[in-house]
Design an enzyme around this catalytic site. Structure first.
Site, PDB file in Angstrom:
ATOM      1  N   GLY A 241      40.869 -51.301  42.670  1.00 46.07           N
ATOM      2  CA  GLY A 241      40.899 -49.851  42.439  1.00 46.07           C
ATOM      3  C   GLY A 241      39.869 -49.464  41.396  1.00 46.07           C
ATOM      4  N   SER A 242      40.171 -48.396  40.668  1.00 47.99           N
ATOM      5  CA  SER A 242      39.184 -47.849  39.732  1.00 47.99           C
ATOM      6  C   SER A 242      39.142 -48.669  38.443  1.00 47.99           C
ATOM      7  CB  SER A 242      39.564 -46.409  39.389  1.00 47.99           C
ATOM      8  OG  SER A 242      40.813 -46.406  38.711  1.00 47.99           O
ATOM      9  N   GLY A 246      42.089 -50.570  36.168  1.00 48.20           N
ATOM     10  CA  GLY A 246      41.931 -51.929  35.644  1.00 48.20           C
ATOM     11  C   GLY A 246      42.142 -51.977  34.138  1.00 48.20           C
ATOM     12  N   GLU A 263      39.334 -56.272  41.029  1.00 52.00           N
ATOM     13  CA  GLU A 263      38.207 -55.865  41.872  1.00 52.00           C
ATOM     14  C   GLU A 263      38.108 -54.360  41.698  1.00 52.00           C
ATOM     15  OE1 GLU A 263      35.973 -54.543  44.389  1.00 52.00           O
ATOM     16  OE2 GLU A 263      37.428 -55.050  45.949  1.00 52.00           O
TER      17      GLU A 263
HETATM   18  C1  UN1 Z   1      36.285 -52.407  49.212  1.00 57.41           C
HETATM   19  O1  UN1 Z   1      35.583 -51.406  49.339  1.00 57.41           O
HETATM   20  O2  UN1 Z   1      37.240 -52.436  48.401  1.00 57.41           O
HETATM   21  O3  UN1 Z   1      32.070 -55.607  51.877  1.00 57.41           O
HETATM   22  C2  UN1 Z   1      36.157 -53.617  50.042  1.00 57.41           C
HETATM   23  C3  UN1 Z   1      32.614 -54.604  52.359  1.00 57.41           C
HETATM   24  C4  UN1 Z   1      33.983 -54.777  52.969  1.00 57.41           C
HETATM   25  C5  UN1 Z   1      35.035 -54.763  51.929  1.00 57.41           C
HETATM   26  C6  UN1 Z   1      34.963 -53.622  50.955  1.00 57.41           C
HETATM   27  N1  UN1 Z   1      34.017 -56.034  53.693  1.00 57.41           N
HETATM   28  O4  UN1 Z   1      32.088 -53.495  52.374  1.00 57.41           O
END
Ligand code: UN1
Length: 511
Positions: A241-242, A246, A263
């Site tokens: 998320g944002s 996080g 992430e």
């Molecule tokens: C995301 O935007 O959280 O690489 C994941 C990509 C995708 C996954 C994105 N396979 O754009």
């Protein structure tokens, strides 16, 4: 421009898809509003989980972990994920319908997202026979030194609206083969796809004899997420998320010495060098920047183009954006390339960013206007925008989760790399060049500082086989392929003495 489906039609379509996936019909007026960005209308209320409910779900998942799942042989755990993959194949179209209705993705991207789930299930099944530990030479005679990988515990998975199902599957498929159980808090904006995935996994568990509590679903808002972060029985919190989210989650988990896998935001750039194949680069940049209506973590938000080719390249990009502007609308229509933004907040953020960019001296080269406002006053369709900037100002360094591509120019490659890295985020980056030295430099230690660095393809659309994630404010976590599985297990270092002596390490003498 297409005519949009009505909220009633979408509700019918979502109900049918949910039912085919085996999800119980729900409509709790007091629950989370399951909204569709296609019209802005509410389809259902999905019951939210309060902190006590989170505690109960974690307790059940923890008992399933402790009492059975961690001791189930890994290849047998792989059977559950194999069955899940089969069900995902069978329900690919249903899940894609739900992804389109809930996240607004065009049909081919929604199908692609479900394919990503299928791919990671295949990967995880193979992995279930490959959770390798190393054997190291011991410095002592008659001793063996090795490492063993054990299941970790309950994994709390927190996902975002933009990849409502793929990111769940990256975490869940891997966690399950690693012997962990999962408690999932989906995005507040995407509870329906979560109901469908949970139902399919429950069926896979029943079909393969796995405990039902290997997976629990806890839809809800911030409080729900906080309860998951604070629960000491949750060994790993994997949150997407944002950066703001996080910053809230990481210290809470760290305070109890739990593990976090983050992430977070991206502010991804592509460098276009003078030798680039400009037609190929145009396609890469336009998909990277305008695909998914600019709502991927990996969306290209900055273009760093050499000044000698800037005009020729921008002519191509602007022409392509002109063609895109004709194909904004109903994401179920095969001709559509750009669906809606997730909601009003995203639109307001886009408007505010465009205003700030103009105040910083930016010039709009294409797009930026709202579309279909009369047909759907509560939905937010926009023309993806390209804005030429005089410098990498604060607004360019910010991630705005909307389709804005900021253009900067450079003169020498060092300057391009410095601009590329000159933002707080570090998820993905690309270079378009036919000069091998530039390509290698971009991938070298003093090149792109991102977790994902590409040559002659765009910033988005990573395959599941690699580890996915990034550096700096992106949070440092890695999910999906390669050896990302290690984050979902605990490592034990084992020394076994099969001699009749007791030599101490480092030659120490004692007694
Ligand atoms: C995301 O935007 O959280 O690489 C994941 C990509 C995708 C996954 C994105 N396979 O754009």
């Amino acid at each position: 421009m297409t005519t949009l489906p009505t909220t009633d039609l979408l509700r019918e379509r979502a109900t049918a898809a949910l039912a085919r996936c085996g999800a119980e019909p729900v409509d709790d007026a007091a629950g989370l509003p399951g909204r569709t960005p296609l019209t802005g209308g509410v389809l259902f209320g999905v019951p939210a989980t309060d902190p006590e409910g989170v505690g109960a779900a974690v307790g059940a998942a923890h008992a399933a972990f402790r009492d059975s799942w961690r001791d189930t042989p890994a290849p047998q755990r792989g059977e559950l994920v194999r069955r899940l993959g089969e069900l995902l194949r069978a329900h690919k179209s249903d899940l894609a319908d739900l992804v389109t209705i809930e996240a607004g993705k065009i049909r081919s991207e929604a199908l692609g997202e479900v394919q990503e789930m299928i791919d990671v299930c295949d990967f995880a099944v193979g992995l279930s026979r490959q959770l390798y530990g190393r054997t190291m030479p011991s410095e002592r005679p008659g001793h063996r030194l090795m490492e063993t990988w054990h299941p970790l515990g309950v994994v709390g998975v927190v996902t975002a609206f933009n990849f409502p199902v793929a990111v769940w599957s990256w975490n869940t498929a891997i966690a399950l083969v690693c012997g962990d159980t999962v408690v999932w808090k989906p995005s507040e904006a995407a509870p329906m796809t979560a109901l469908a995935c949970h139902a399919l996994l429950a069926r896979a568990a029943a079909d393969t004899g796995a405990p039902a509590d290997v997976h629990r679903l806890v839809p809800g808002g911030r409080e729900t997420g906080a309860a998951l972060a604070d629960d000491p029985r949750v060994a790993l919190v994997s949150a997407t998320g944002s950066v703001r989210m996080g910053r809230e989650v990481a210290p809470r988990v760290a305070a109890r010495f739990g593990r976090c896998l983050l992430e977070l935001g991206g502010n991804n750039a592509a460098v276009v060098a003078p030798s680039a194949d400009l037609d190929l680069a145009t396609r890469g940049v336009v998909f990277g920047a305008a695909g998914t209506a600019g709502q991927r973590c990996t969306t290209q938000r900055r273009l760093i183009v050499h000044e000698d080719v800037a005009d020729a390249f921008l002519d191509r990009v602007v022409a392509a954006y002109g063609r895109l502007a004709e194909r904004i609308g109903d994401p179920f229509d095969d001709a559509t390339l750009v669906g809606p933004l997730i909601g009003e907040g995203a639109y307001d953020a886009m408007r505010a960013a465009l205003d700030r960019a103009a105040a910083d001296g930016g010039t709009v080269l294409a797009g930026g206007a709202r579309c279909l406002e009369k047909e759907a006053p509560d939905a937010y369709y926009v023309e993806p925008a390209v804005v030429r900037m005089p410098a990498q100002t604060d607004i360019v360094r910010d991630e705005t989760f909307a389709p804005i591509l900021y253009v900067l120019t450079y003169r020498d490659f060092d300057e391009a790399v410095a601009l590329h890295n000159g933002v707080p985020q570090g998820l993905s980056g690309s270079v378009f060049t036919q000069d091998q030295r530039e390509a290698e430099r971009f991938l070298a230690a003093d090149g792109a500082d991102c977790g994902i660095a590409n040559v002659n393809i765009g910033t988005s659309g990573a395959e599941i086989g690699g580890a996915f994630g990034g550096e700096k404010e992106t949070g440092g976590g890695r999910e999906s392929g390669s050896d990302a599985w290690r984050a979902y297990m605990r490592r034990a270092t084992n020394t076994v003495n099969h001699s009749g002596e007791l030599p101490l390490a480092q030659g120490v003498n004692f007694l």
